[in-house]
Design a protein around this motif. Structure first.
Motif, PDB file in Angstrom:
ATOM      1  N   LEU A  55      -0.947  -1.082 -27.152  1.00 34.66           N
ATOM      2  CA  LEU A  55       0.073  -1.035 -26.114  1.00 34.66           C
ATOM      3  C   LEU A  55      -0.342  -1.900 -24.925  1.00 34.66           C
ATOM      4  N   GLY A  56      -1.576  -1.775 -24.520  1.00 38.83           N
ATOM      5  CA  GLY A  56      -2.078  -2.578 -23.398  1.00 38.83           C
ATOM      6  C   GLY A  56      -1.976  -4.066 -23.667  1.00 38.83           C
ATOM      7  N   GLN A  57      -2.305  -4.473 -24.892  1.00 47.86           N
ATOM      8  CA  GLN A  57      -2.218  -5.897 -25.248  1.00 47.86           C
ATOM      9  C   GLN A  57      -0.774  -6.382 -25.234  1.00 47.86           C
ATOM     10  N   GLN A  58       0.125  -5.592 -25.806  1.00 48.60           N
ATOM     11  CA  GLN A  58       1.543  -5.971 -25.855  1.00 48.60           C
ATOM     12  C   GLN A  58       2.130  -6.056 -24.439  1.00 48.60           C
ATOM     13  N   LEU A  59       1.804  -5.105 -23.612  1.00 45.94           N
ATOM     14  CA  LEU A  59       2.321  -5.116 -22.246  1.00 45.94           C
ATOM     15  C   LEU A  59       1.729  -6.275 -21.443  1.00 45.94           C
ATOM     16  N   HIS A  60       0.459  -6.556 -21.673  1.00 46.83           N
ATOM     17  CA  HIS A  60      -0.188  -7.683 -20.991  1.00 46.83           C
ATOM     18  C   HIS A  60       0.535  -8.997 -21.308  1.00 46.83           C
ATOM     19  N   ASN A  61       0.981  -9.149 -22.551  1.00 45.60           N
ATOM     20  CA  ASN A  61       1.714 -10.359 -22.943  1.00 45.60           C
ATOM     21  C   ASN A  61       3.008 -10.539 -22.155  1.00 45.60           C
ATOM     22  N   LEU A  62       3.529  -9.450 -21.616  1.00 45.61           N
ATOM     23  CA  LEU A  62       4.767  -9.505 -20.823  1.00 45.61           C
ATOM     24  C   LEU A  62       4.494  -9.500 -19.319  1.00 45.61           C
ATOM     25  N   GLY A  63       3.216  -9.502 -18.937  1.00 42.17           N
ATOM     26  CA  GLY A  63       2.875  -9.542 -17.515  1.00 42.17           C
ATOM     27  C   GLY A  63       2.622  -8.187 -16.885  1.00 42.17           C
ATOM     28  N   PHE A  64       2.524  -7.145 -17.703  1.00 42.54           N
ATOM     29  CA  PHE A  64       2.235  -5.805 -17.198  1.00 42.54           C
ATOM     30  C   PHE A  64       0.763  -5.499 -17.418  1.00 42.54           C
ATOM     31  N   ARG A  65       0.281  -4.427 -16.784  1.00 41.66           N
ATOM     32  CA  ARG A  65      -1.120  -4.053 -16.930  1.00 41.66           C
ATOM     33  C   ARG A  65      -1.245  -2.542 -16.894  1.00 41.66           C
ATOM     34  N   LEU A  66      -1.995  -1.984 -17.825  1.00 41.32           N
ATOM     35  CA  LEU A  66      -2.269  -0.548 -17.820  1.00 41.32           C
ATOM     36  C   LEU A  66      -3.310  -0.237 -16.755  1.00 41.32           C
ATOM     37  N   ARG A  67      -3.130   0.891 -16.080  1.00 43.08           N
ATOM     38  CA  ARG A  67      -4.089   1.334 -15.069  1.00 43.08           C
ATOM     39  C   ARG A  67      -4.577   2.717 -15.440  1.00 43.08           C
ATOM     40  N   GLU A  68      -5.815   3.005 -15.092  1.00 45.41           N
ATOM     41  CA  GLU A  68      -6.384   4.317 -15.371  1.00 45.41           C
ATOM     42  C   GLU A  68      -6.868   4.940 -14.065  1.00 45.41           C
ATOM     43  N   GLY A  69      -7.108   6.226 -14.087  1.00 52.57           N
ATOM     44  CA  GLY A  69      -7.645   6.935 -12.925  1.00 52.57           C
ATOM     45  C   GLY A  69      -6.706   6.852 -11.741  1.00 52.57           C
ATOM     46  N   HIS A  70      -7.302   6.678 -10.550  1.00 54.25           N
ATOM     47  CA  HIS A  70      -6.511   6.603  -9.318  1.00 54.25           C
ATOM     48  C   HIS A  70      -5.569   5.415  -9.346  1.00 54.25           C
ATOM     49  N   GLY A  71      -5.951   4.360 -10.056  1.00 53.58           N
ATOM     50  CA  GLY A  71      -5.090   3.188 -10.146  1.00 53.58           C
ATOM     51  C   GLY A  71      -3.723   3.538 -10.695  1.00 53.58           C
ATOM     52  N   GLY A  72      -3.677   4.535 -11.589  1.00 57.75           N
ATOM     53  CA  GLY A  72      -2.391   4.966 -12.127  1.00 57.75           C
ATOM     54  C   GLY A  72      -1.513   5.563 -11.049  1.00 57.75           C
ATOM     55  N   THR A  73      -2.116   6.318 -10.177  1.00 59.30           N
ATOM     56  CA  THR A  73      -1.357   6.887  -9.073  1.00 59.30           C
ATOM     57  C   THR A  73      -0.865   5.777  -8.151  1.00 59.30           C
ATOM     58  N   VAL A  74      -1.698   4.786  -7.919  1.00 58.53           N
ATOM     59  CA  VAL A  74      -1.306   3.649  -7.088  1.00 58.53           C
ATOM     60  C   VAL A  74      -0.131   2.905  -7.730  1.00 58.53           C
ATOM     61  N   SER A  75      -0.163   2.729  -9.034  1.00 49.87           N
ATOM     62  CA  SER A  75       0.958   2.091  -9.737  1.00 49.87           C
ATOM     63  C   SER A  75       2.237   2.886  -9.528  1.00 49.87           C
ATOM     64  N   ARG A  76       2.140   4.191  -9.603  1.00 51.98           N
ATOM     65  CA  ARG A  76       3.318   5.039  -9.416  1.00 51.98           C
ATOM     66  C   ARG A  76       3.851   4.915  -7.986  1.00 51.98           C
ATOM     67  N   ILE A  77       2.953   4.904  -7.010  1.00 57.69           N
ATOM     68  CA  ILE A  77       3.372   4.746  -5.611  1.00 57.69           C
ATOM     69  C   ILE A  77       4.108   3.421  -5.435  1.00 57.69           C
ATOM     70  N   LYS A  78       3.558   2.363  -6.007  1.00 55.93           N
ATOM     71  CA  LYS A  78       4.222   1.057  -5.911  1.00 55.93           C
ATOM     72  C   LYS A  78       5.611   1.102  -6.537  1.00 55.93           C
ATOM     73  N   GLY A  79       5.719   1.722  -7.687  1.00 56.21           N
ATOM     74  CA  GLY A  79       7.017   1.841  -8.348  1.00 56.21           C
ATOM     75  C   GLY A  79       8.024   2.612  -7.513  1.00 56.21           C
ATOM     76  N   LEU A  80       7.570   3.682  -6.867  1.00 58.15           N
ATOM     77  CA  LEU A  80       8.450   4.467  -6.008  1.00 58.15           C
ATOM     78  C   LEU A  80       8.931   3.643  -4.814  1.00 58.15           C
ATOM     79  N   ILE A  81       8.024   2.882  -4.231  1.00 55.39           N
ATOM     80  CA  ILE A  81       8.394   2.052  -3.074  1.00 55.39           C
ATOM     81  C   ILE A  81       9.392   0.981  -3.483  1.00 55.39           C
ATOM     82  N   VAL A  82       9.139   0.315  -4.594  1.00 48.85           N
ATOM     83  CA  VAL A  82      10.059  -0.725  -5.059  1.00 48.85           C
ATOM     84  C   VAL A  82      11.439  -0.133  -5.316  1.00 48.85           C
ATOM     85  N   ALA A  83      11.492   1.011  -5.970  1.00 49.55           N
ATOM     86  CA  ALA A  83      12.783   1.651  -6.233  1.00 49.55           C
ATOM     87  C   ALA A  83      13.471   2.045  -4.933  1.00 49.55           C
ATOM     88  N   TYR A  84      12.715   2.548  -3.984  1.00 54.25           N
ATOM     89  CA  TYR A  84      13.253   2.984  -2.699  1.00 54.25           C
ATOM     90  C   TYR A  84      13.860   1.807  -1.930  1.00 54.25           C
TER      91      TYR A  84
END
Length: 190
Positions: A55-84
Motif C-alpha cells: 500500500l505504501g509503495q502504491q500510494l507513493h507512486n501517486l505522491g502520497f506518503r504513509l505516516r506512523e506514530g505522531h506523524g499520523g496525527t499530524v497528517s490528520r490535523i493537516k487534512g482537517l485544516i485543508v477541509a476546513y
C-alpha cells in the motif's frame, strides 16, 4: 485480520480521497472509513505487514506518503485544516481548534505541541498559509466582494483579512485581484 488506522500525507482534496480509495480497493483492502489524512480498514488476507508495504509503495507512486506514530496525527490535523479551508460546505460554526480536538480526541494544546515538533511550524501558521492561498484563488477565480471572501475564510473582518493578506503577499486583496495573475501552488507544498 486486524483493523488498522493508517495516516496518509498529502491528501488535500476529494480527488485525493478517490485516488486513495481506488488504490486501496484494488489491493483488496476493506474500507471502514476514508477521509483526508486517514484510512481505517482491514488489509487483504490478514497479511498486515506485507499489505502495508505494498500500500505504501502504491500510494507513493501517486505522491502520497504513509505516516506512523505522531506523524499520523499530524497528517490528520493537516487534512482537517485543508477541509476546513477549501470545502465551502464545511461546518465552520465551531472553531478550528475545537474541531481538531473533537476529531482526534486530545487537547488542542497537546496536539499543537506535537504538530510544532513534527512540522517545525505551528497549526496556526499552517492554517494561515492555507487561508491566504484560498483567498488568492477566490480573488482571481470569482467576482465575490472581498467582504464575502473574508466570511468564507472565517476572518472576523475585511480589515483583518486585508492586513494578513498584505503581510503575506505584499499587496492588498484589491491590488492582488487587479493584478490578475495567480499561479496555484500545490497544496501539499504549502
Amino acid at each position: 485480520m486486524n483493523k488498522q488506522d493508517i495516516y496518509i500525507d498529502n491528501m488535500v482534496c476529494d480527488r485525493c480521497i478517490l485516488a486513495v480509495r481506488q488504490v486501496v480497493t484494488n489491493l483488496g483492502w476493506r474500507i471502514e472509513r476514508l477521509q483526508l489524512g486517514r484510512l481505517t480498514g482491514w488489509p487483504p488476507d490478514g497479511h498486515d505487514e506485507d499489505a502495508l508495504v505494498v500500500l505504501g509503495q502504491q500510494l507513493h507512486n501517486l505522491g502520497f506518503r504513509l505516516r506512523e506514530g505522531h506523524g499520523g496525527t499530524v497528517s490528520r490535523i493537516k487534512g482537517l485544516i485543508v477541509a476546513y479551508v477549501y470545502n465551502d460546505r464545511a461546518d465552520t460554526s465551531h472553531s478550528l481548534s475545537d474541531l481538531i480536538s473533537a476529531d482526534i480526541g486530545q487537547s488542542y494544546s497537546h496536539l499543537s505541541r506535537m504538530f510544532s515538533q513534527e512540522e517545525g511550524r505551528t497549526i496556526v501558521d499552517f492554517y494561515r498559509i492555507h487561508r491566504i492561498e484560498r483567498g488568492k484563488q477566490l480573488l482571481i477565480q470569482t467576482d465575490e466582494p472581498v467582504s464575502a471572501i473574508t466570511g468564507r475564510l472565517n476572518y472576523g473582518s475585511a480589515g483583518r483579512f486585508a492586513a494578513v493578506f498584505k503581510q503575506d503577499t505584499g499587496m492588498s486583496p484589491t491590488a492582488f485581484r487587479a493584478r490578475g495573475r495567480y499561479v496555484a501552488r500545490p497544496l501539499d507544498e504549502l
